[in-house]
Design an enzyme around this catalytic site. Structure first.
Site, PDB file in Angstrom:
ATOM      1  N   ASP A  16       4.253  57.705   6.822  1.00  0.00           N
ATOM      2  CA  ASP A  16       5.314  58.394   5.935  1.00  0.00           C
ATOM      3  C   ASP A  16       4.078  59.235   5.057  1.00  0.00           C
ATOM      4  O   ASP A  16       3.361  58.729   4.697  1.00  0.00           O
ATOM      5  CB  ASP A  16       6.687  57.590   5.695  1.00  0.00           C
ATOM      6  CG  ASP A  16       6.785  58.639   4.075  1.00  0.00           C
ATOM      7  OD1 ASP A  16       7.424  59.563   4.603  1.00  0.00           O
ATOM      8  OD2 ASP A  16       6.932  57.888   3.340  1.00  0.00           O
ATOM      9  N   SER A  17       4.546  59.797   4.428  1.00  0.00           N
ATOM     10  CA  SER A  17       3.764  60.389   3.246  1.00  0.00           C
ATOM     11  C   SER A  17       3.058  58.727   1.860  1.00  0.00           C
ATOM     12  O   SER A  17       2.363  58.913   1.182  1.00  0.00           O
ATOM     13  CB  SER A  17       3.854  61.435   2.248  1.00  0.00           C
ATOM     14  OG  SER A  17       5.705  60.845   1.399  1.00  0.00           O
ATOM     15  N   GLY A  49       6.438  66.695   0.175  1.00  0.00           N
ATOM     16  CA  GLY A  49       7.526  67.324  -0.046  1.00  0.00           C
ATOM     17  C   GLY A  49       7.481  68.709  -0.639  1.00  0.00           C
ATOM     18  O   GLY A  49       7.769  70.175  -0.220  1.00  0.00           O
ATOM     19  N   CYS A  79       9.333  59.997   8.389  1.00  0.00           N
ATOM     20  CA  CYS A  79       9.367  61.643   7.133  1.00  0.00           C
ATOM     21  C   CYS A  79       9.489  62.719   8.050  1.00  0.00           C
ATOM     22  O   CYS A  79       9.316  63.281   8.669  1.00  0.00           O
ATOM     23  CB  CYS A  79       8.004  60.987   6.993  1.00  0.00           C
ATOM     24  SG  CYS A  79       7.482  62.631   5.556  1.00  0.00           S
ATOM     25  N   ASN A  80      11.064  63.440   6.753  1.00  0.00           N
ATOM     26  CA  ASN A  80      11.946  64.505   7.374  1.00  0.00           C
ATOM     27  C   ASN A  80      10.874  65.480   6.554  1.00  0.00           C
ATOM     28  O   ASN A  80      10.160  65.989   7.731  1.00  0.00           O
ATOM     29  CB  ASN A  80      12.791  64.261   6.925  1.00  0.00           C
ATOM     30  CG  ASN A  80      13.826  63.758   6.626  1.00  0.00           C
ATOM     31  OD1 ASN A  80      13.857  62.240   6.696  1.00  0.00           O
ATOM     32  ND2 ASN A  80      15.058  64.002   7.693  1.00  0.00           N
ATOM     33  N   GLU A 158       8.042  56.240  -5.427  1.00  0.00           N
ATOM     34  CA  GLU A 158       7.000  54.914  -5.033  1.00  0.00           C
ATOM     35  C   GLU A 158       6.974  53.851  -6.243  1.00  0.00           C
ATOM     36  O   GLU A 158       5.935  53.388  -5.991  1.00  0.00           O
ATOM     37  CB  GLU A 158       5.805  56.148  -5.307  1.00  0.00           C
ATOM     38  CG  GLU A 158       5.287  56.979  -4.085  1.00  0.00           C
ATOM     39  CD  GLU A 158       4.796  56.665  -2.726  1.00  0.00           C
ATOM     40  OE1 GLU A 158       4.001  55.592  -2.674  1.00  0.00           O
ATOM     41  OE2 GLU A 158       5.704  56.735  -0.805  1.00  0.00           O
ATOM     42  N   CYS A 190      15.754  62.270   3.088  1.00  0.00           N
ATOM     43  CA  CYS A 190      13.778  62.245   2.805  1.00  0.00           C
ATOM     44  C   CYS A 190      13.934  60.632   3.256  1.00  0.00           C
ATOM     45  O   CYS A 190      15.238  59.673   2.853  1.00  0.00           O
ATOM     46  CB  CYS A 190      13.878  62.968   1.872  1.00  0.00           C
ATOM     47  SG  CYS A 190      12.349  62.097   1.440  1.00  0.00           S
ATOM     48  N   THR A 191      13.204  60.082   3.788  1.00  0.00           N
ATOM     49  CA  THR A 191      13.166  58.879   4.396  1.00  0.00           C
ATOM     50  C   THR A 191      12.760  58.253   2.920  1.00  0.00           C
ATOM     51  O   THR A 191      13.307  56.544   3.114  1.00  0.00           O
ATOM     52  CB  THR A 191      11.936  57.983   4.915  1.00  0.00           C
ATOM     53  OG1 THR A 191      10.743  58.835   4.787  1.00  0.00           O
ATOM     54  CG2 THR A 191      12.755  58.748   6.366  1.00  0.00           C
ATOM     55  N   HIS A 192      12.484  58.712   1.480  1.00  0.00           N
ATOM     56  CA  HIS A 192      12.373  57.747   0.483  1.00  0.00           C
ATOM     57  C   HIS A 192      14.303  57.726  -0.209  1.00  0.00           C
ATOM     58  O   HIS A 192      14.015  56.283  -1.260  1.00  0.00           O
ATOM     59  CB  HIS A 192      12.377  58.281  -0.426  1.00  0.00           C
ATOM     60  CG  HIS A 192      10.164  57.963  -0.548  1.00  0.00           C
ATOM     61  ND1 HIS A 192       9.736  59.335   0.730  1.00  0.00           N
ATOM     62  CD2 HIS A 192       9.391  57.582  -0.907  1.00  0.00           C
ATOM     63  CE1 HIS A 192       7.895  58.966   0.878  1.00  0.00           C
ATOM     64  NE2 HIS A 192       7.745  58.211  -0.308  1.00  0.00           N
TER      65      HIS A 192
HETATM   66  N1  DGL Z   1       9.958  60.535   2.971  1.00  0.00           N
HETATM   67  C1  DGL Z   1       9.132  62.334   2.943  1.00  0.00           C
HETATM   68  C2  DGL Z   1      10.569  62.312   4.380  1.00  0.00           C
HETATM   69  O1  DGL Z   1      11.283  61.747   4.323  1.00  0.00           O
HETATM   70  C3  DGL Z   1       8.531  62.309   2.020  1.00  0.00           C
HETATM   71  C4  DGL Z   1       8.623  63.340   0.664  1.00  0.00           C
HETATM   72  C5  DGL Z   1       7.168  63.407   0.200  1.00  0.00           C
HETATM   73  O2  DGL Z   1       6.383  63.113   0.685  1.00  0.00           O
HETATM   74  O3  DGL Z   1       7.391  64.164  -0.363  1.00  0.00           O
HETATM   75  O4  DGL Z   1      10.877  63.756   3.334  1.00  0.00           O
END
Ligand code: DGL
Length: 285
Positions: A16-17, A49, A79-80, A158, A190-192
């Site tokens: 993921d990011s 993103g 990560c989406n 984060e 978004c996985t965050h």
């Molecule tokens: N966790 C990520 C997602 O699922 C990335 C979010 C990001 O880095 O902007 O999209």
């Protein structure tokens, strides 16, 4: 790096990011407790993103090559945004590696909604990707979709800011217009975002369903693994190694906050060459 010798055998690679994919990692860990996992958080480049899809694709490709080089047998793009930018081309470029990717859970939302109004929260890049549009086209014909980005939310998460004022404001700005349109279901694209589910629930109230796709992604990972040959499944190491391209101390603080601290945490260096990630030995190891 004490007691670890790379490449690992037959590991599950997840990336993921940043910390977002840990919401997927912990579900995979629950379902597959005895298998080596290498998790890669690209905190040097987070957030993904707002970046161009092309750039996110390049970053995802370098991470994938790196994870395969360290022994990953299967890759979970947790990560989406990276899935939107890179899932299809990565499958073409690494035909021998099975990939599990994220797509916003529009299908279960369309099945669950009573009002016919569904909210989707995701990053700008995710909304721009073909994957999202194809999901909406295939599964959301009979429902109305209200979508919104959450500028700054990934950065707050984060930092471990799950409840603070800024986080609440960002979420309220994204969710209130959807609520006014009568949504009864919110998709976390978004996985965050699963880390702020308690706050999201406070804002939307008890009658709105919040859909976190990570348990379904874990099930899909297990299914893909069962399709691998038996010799691809055995391993003599069953721990998880969490890698970050950002500062190890900050990553450790987050891991501590979400109580994942039984894992090995190492830093990688990605600051010199965009095409090459180097494992570095942490001073604390
Ligand atoms: N966790 C990520 C997602 O699922 C990335 C979010 C990001 O880095 O902007 O999209």
């Amino acid at each position: 790096m004490k007691n670890i010798s790379f490449p690992l055998r037959n590991a599950i690679g997840i990336f993921d990011s940043g910390v977002g994919g840990l919401s997927v990692f912990r579900e995979i860990r629950k379902l597959i407790p005895d298998h080596p996992i290498i998790y890669f958080a690209d905190q040097y480049h987070v957030p993904y993103g707002p970046r161009q899809l092309e750039e996110v694709y390049s970053l995802s490709k370098v991470i994938t090559e790196f994870l395969i080089g360290q022994g990953a047998k299967i890759i979970v793009v947790a990560c989406n945004t990276a899935s939107a930018a890179a899932l299809y081309p990565l499958r073409d470029e690494f035909p021998n590696t099975p990939f599990v990717g994220m797509e916003p859970a529009v299908k279960p939302a369309a099945e669950r909604t009573h009002t016919g109004n569904v909210g989707v929260l995701a990053t700008p890049a995710t909304f721009q990707g073909k994957l999202y549009n194809s999901v909406v086209e295939r599964f959301a014909k009979s429902v109305k979709i209200y979508q919104n980005t959450c500028p700054g939310l990934v950065q707050e998460i984060e930092k471990g800011n799950f409840q603070g004022k800024t986080t609440r404001l960002i979420l309220e700005n994204a969710l209130h217009p959807m609520l006014e349109n009568g949504i009864d279901t919110v998709v976390l694209g978004c996985t965050h975002y699963p880390f702020v589910i308690p706050l999201i629930k406070k804002i939307v109230g008890p009658d709105i369903s919040v859909i976190d796709p990570s348990p379904a992604i874990a099930t899909q990972t297990l299914r893909k693994m069962s399709e691998l040959k038996n010799d691809s499944l055995s391993s003599d190491f069953n721990n998880s190694i969490l890698l970050t391209s950002g500062p190890r101390n900050e990553f450790l603080r987050f891991i501590d906050k979400i109580k994942l601290n039984k894992n090995i945490v190492l830093e990688v260096d990605w600051s010199n060459d965009r095409k090459k990630i180097n494992l570095v030995q942490s001073e604390n190891d």
